[in-house]
Design an enzyme around this catalytic site. Sequence first.
Site, PDB file in Angstrom:
ATOM      1  N   GLU A   4      19.250   8.231  76.428  1.00 46.37           N
ATOM      2  CA  GLU A   4      19.969   7.122  77.040  1.00 46.37           C
ATOM      3  C   GLU A   4      18.980   6.043  77.489  1.00 46.37           C
ATOM      4  O   GLU A   4      17.951   6.339  78.106  1.00 46.37           O
ATOM      5  CB  GLU A   4      20.741   7.692  78.228  1.00 46.37           C
ATOM      6  N   LYS A  30      28.909   3.354  77.202  1.00 46.57           N
ATOM      7  CA  LYS A  30      29.181   4.528  78.033  1.00 46.57           C
ATOM      8  C   LYS A  30      30.500   4.335  78.771  1.00 46.57           C
ATOM      9  O   LYS A  30      30.773   3.267  79.318  1.00 46.57           O
ATOM     10  CB  LYS A  30      28.029   4.725  79.025  1.00 46.57           C
ATOM     11  N   CYS A  68      25.571  10.787  78.177  1.00 49.07           N
ATOM     12  CA  CYS A  68      25.265  11.546  79.391  1.00 49.07           C
ATOM     13  C   CYS A  68      26.501  11.946  80.199  1.00 49.07           C
ATOM     14  O   CYS A  68      27.166  12.916  79.877  1.00 49.07           O
ATOM     15  CB  CYS A  68      24.282  10.774  80.250  1.00 49.07           C
ATOM     16  N   GLY A 105      38.442  65.087  60.833  1.00 46.19           N
ATOM     17  CA  GLY A 105      37.595  65.716  59.833  1.00 46.19           C
ATOM     18  C   GLY A 105      36.149  65.358  60.124  1.00 46.19           C
ATOM     19  O   GLY A 105      35.774  64.177  60.077  1.00 46.19           O
ATOM     20  N   SER A 151      32.298  65.545  59.193  1.00 54.21           N
ATOM     21  CA  SER A 151      31.440  65.822  58.038  1.00 54.21           C
ATOM     22  C   SER A 151      29.964  65.952  58.389  1.00 54.21           C
ATOM     23  O   SER A 151      29.180  66.425  57.569  1.00 54.21           O
ATOM     24  CB  SER A 151      31.594  64.692  57.012  1.00 54.21           C
ATOM     25  N   THR A 192      38.500  57.962  59.947  1.00 51.35           N
ATOM     26  CA  THR A 192      37.072  57.753  60.184  1.00 51.35           C
ATOM     27  C   THR A 192      36.484  56.616  59.350  1.00 51.35           C
ATOM     28  O   THR A 192      35.359  56.188  59.599  1.00 51.35           O
ATOM     29  CB  THR A 192      36.288  59.038  59.874  1.00 51.35           C
ATOM     30  N   GLU A 225      33.495  50.082  54.078  1.00 51.32           N
ATOM     31  CA  GLU A 225      34.104  50.893  53.029  1.00 51.32           C
ATOM     32  C   GLU A 225      35.451  50.317  52.604  1.00 51.32           C
ATOM     33  O   GLU A 225      35.786  50.297  51.408  1.00 51.32           O
ATOM     34  CB  GLU A 225      34.278  52.328  53.526  1.00 51.32           C
ATOM     35  N   THR A 250      39.002  57.106  49.018  1.00 49.15           N
ATOM     36  CA  THR A 250      39.943  57.742  48.097  1.00 49.15           C
ATOM     37  C   THR A 250      41.364  57.441  48.536  1.00 49.15           C
ATOM     38  O   THR A 250      41.762  57.788  49.653  1.00 49.15           O
ATOM     39  CB  THR A 250      39.713  59.265  48.062  1.00 49.15           C
ATOM     40  N   TYR A 251      42.101  56.776  47.666  1.00 46.95           N
ATOM     41  CA  TYR A 251      43.484  56.414  47.990  1.00 46.95           C
ATOM     42  C   TYR A 251      44.273  57.682  48.318  1.00 46.95           C
ATOM     43  O   TYR A 251      44.274  58.660  47.578  1.00 46.95           O
ATOM     44  CB  TYR A 251      44.121  55.683  46.809  1.00 46.95           C
ATOM     45  N   LYS A 288      44.411  48.998  48.375  1.00 47.68           N
ATOM     46  CA  LYS A 288      44.128  50.029  49.378  1.00 47.68           C
ATOM     47  C   LYS A 288      44.232  49.456  50.793  1.00 47.68           C
ATOM     48  O   LYS A 288      44.668  50.140  51.725  1.00 47.68           O
ATOM     49  CB  LYS A 288      42.736  50.609  49.165  1.00 47.68           C
TER      50      LYS A 288
END
Length: 708
Positions: free
Chosen positions: A46, A115, A237, A420, A422, A530, A535, A542-543, A667
């Site tokens: 300014e 301004k 400003c 499940g 794993s 899960t 993914e 897996t469908y 999916k």
Amino acid sequence: MKDGFIKVSAGTPDVRVADCEYNAGEIICMVHEMAEKGAMVMVFPELCITGYTCGDLFWQETLLKEAKSQLLRIAAETEDINGLIFVGLPLEYQGKLYNAAAALNRGKIVGFVPKVNIPNYNEFYEGRYFSPGKDVDGKILLKGEDYCGAYAEKDPEIEIHFFGEEDLQDVDARENTEDGLDFEEDDFLDELDMDDADYIDEGDLEDDPEEYEVPVSPNLIFTCPEFPELKVAAEICEDLWVAAPPSNLHAYRGANMIVNLSASDELAGKDTYRRNLVSSQSARLVCGYIYASAGPGESTQDVVYGGHDLIAENGTILAESRRFENGAVYGIMDIHKLNNERRRMTTCGFASDREREGFREALFYLEKTETKLEQKFDSRPFVPSSETERARRCEEILNIQATGLKKRLDHIHCQNVVIGLSGGLDSTLALLVTVRAFDMLGLSREKITAVTMPCFGTTDRTYSNACELSRCLGAELREVNIREAVSLHFRDIGHDPDKHDVTYENGQARERTQILMDIANQSGGIVIGTGDLSELALGWATYNGDHMSMYGVNSSVPKTLVRHLVKYCADTCEDKKLSGILLDILDTPVSPELLPPEDGVIAQKTEDLVGPYELHDFFLYHMLRWTCPPEKIFRMARVAFEGEYDAETILKWLKIFYRRFFTQQFKRSCLPDGPKVGSVAVSPRGDLRMPSDACGTLWLRQLDRIKI
């Protein structure tokens, strides 16, 4: 400006109060420095031509005339600069004095922005000198080559003279040894391509074809025909610090880049407030915000200035200067990303044609060029880089996941769940979240049934970790070996078990899901899914196998973040045994373990087959969050993963990402419920309403055009 990227800069030059000639020289030097580094929008503080702290000197005609002269000098000496430059000066207009921002481009003045809000409290006394610019809406007529010419009065209401007869005489014999300038009157007139008669005879000036009208208004939108997506507006400003900043209306009328010429003094803690103010305004308006503030040279009497320059984009601070120093900061803004975000947000409304009345466009010109991507894009955009912020984010996400599950269990009056387990990352996180939800509900962890189902690809390491994790967390452990059941199933359908194809793999996944569902029925419980976001994006599920559950707690958590959530639990659990198990799980390669191990070691590594998840998460984030096209994602990925992956590898997996993303939507169209934890999700009920049979040809064709 390829792909919408444009480099911008905010600079604080060295300033001597009331020494316009010196200040202009510093501004000119800094403009050339900024241009050399690729900046195309450059913002200065300014009143930087005169200095902000001139006080009653603003009433001196000598200072005001010199400010005009030096403005034209700055314009003339930056005509070769490919950029839009904003500098501040006191502007006399229609008998009043305004605190104004002048926009310069290619040696020309393209607009003045006065301004609007004039502070007159505490240490600020602007109201003593300057008038508010809210209702200003006029023009200044400039004549002569490159705007560095004479002013010819045509409108009796216009009272400002830029380099009229008297002004030219004042420039006579001016010498600036620091900048190597030595003006004599004849030389200066030669530069203007004018003789004595030209500037003395007003009639001749009025007939000069080089005539420009410069708009004067707080309601200007600076527009570039070569880059029409870019719309720039300015405020000064205090305009930002009020309840209704002018930039609110600027954004409503289409501006996506706001510049602020400021002289904000330093007080203890004020820098934090200022930073938050700039960041939040850029987020609220979904815009870029460039804030240039007066520096130490303005410090006089009781007030100190620090030159706190900031560049923000949609809530993110791209660059910040060190205070109490002069210099410039740089940032690369993505205009396409901002515009895409505005289109996506239906509440980010824009003015109708009628509502745009009173706003004017001011044109500027830029040569088309490709902005070099010097900044390092975050290669893990889902994961905060700061350890402190990462820990805070992990705790927040775990609570979101657990709270979502808690509500589902409470709503259906369910006190039993089945998971499940794993020994891998995803099922580990799901169990940790479930334990947290049960603790919130005051339920016994024994009502959590963790089922391990070893088969052809299970290794001792993952089996052991699954069992130990379940015991450590107090869940009921149940083992169901599925080798015999799957082998019988292969006999029933006539599949050769030595043929390790998709049937061999998916047969195991679906058998596991059937077991989980039936055990849940036995206990009156539900199955906890899960699978994670990465993914689901790739369709790596897996469908009607691991794809299905009653509630998927990880469905919007990307793989790169899953790892950090488990690590956070390992670091904070205060149980050495549990921590050791979690750390070993983190050290285990990601694998579905559907193929027989080799010498007891996992033979099937997911990332060898589908690609590195860190790449896919980067692709996913920029495709869904910012709707970036494939070519742009490839360009950013090369910068983000420099030294990690070469261009050929990035392109290979980017093609696979797009192909799988489009072919696997079916999916995602029937996903179970799951908690949304971030800005990117693929639920068909919320964030991704994509046809299951949409064609990806357009995106893949763009990738095929890339030549490395």
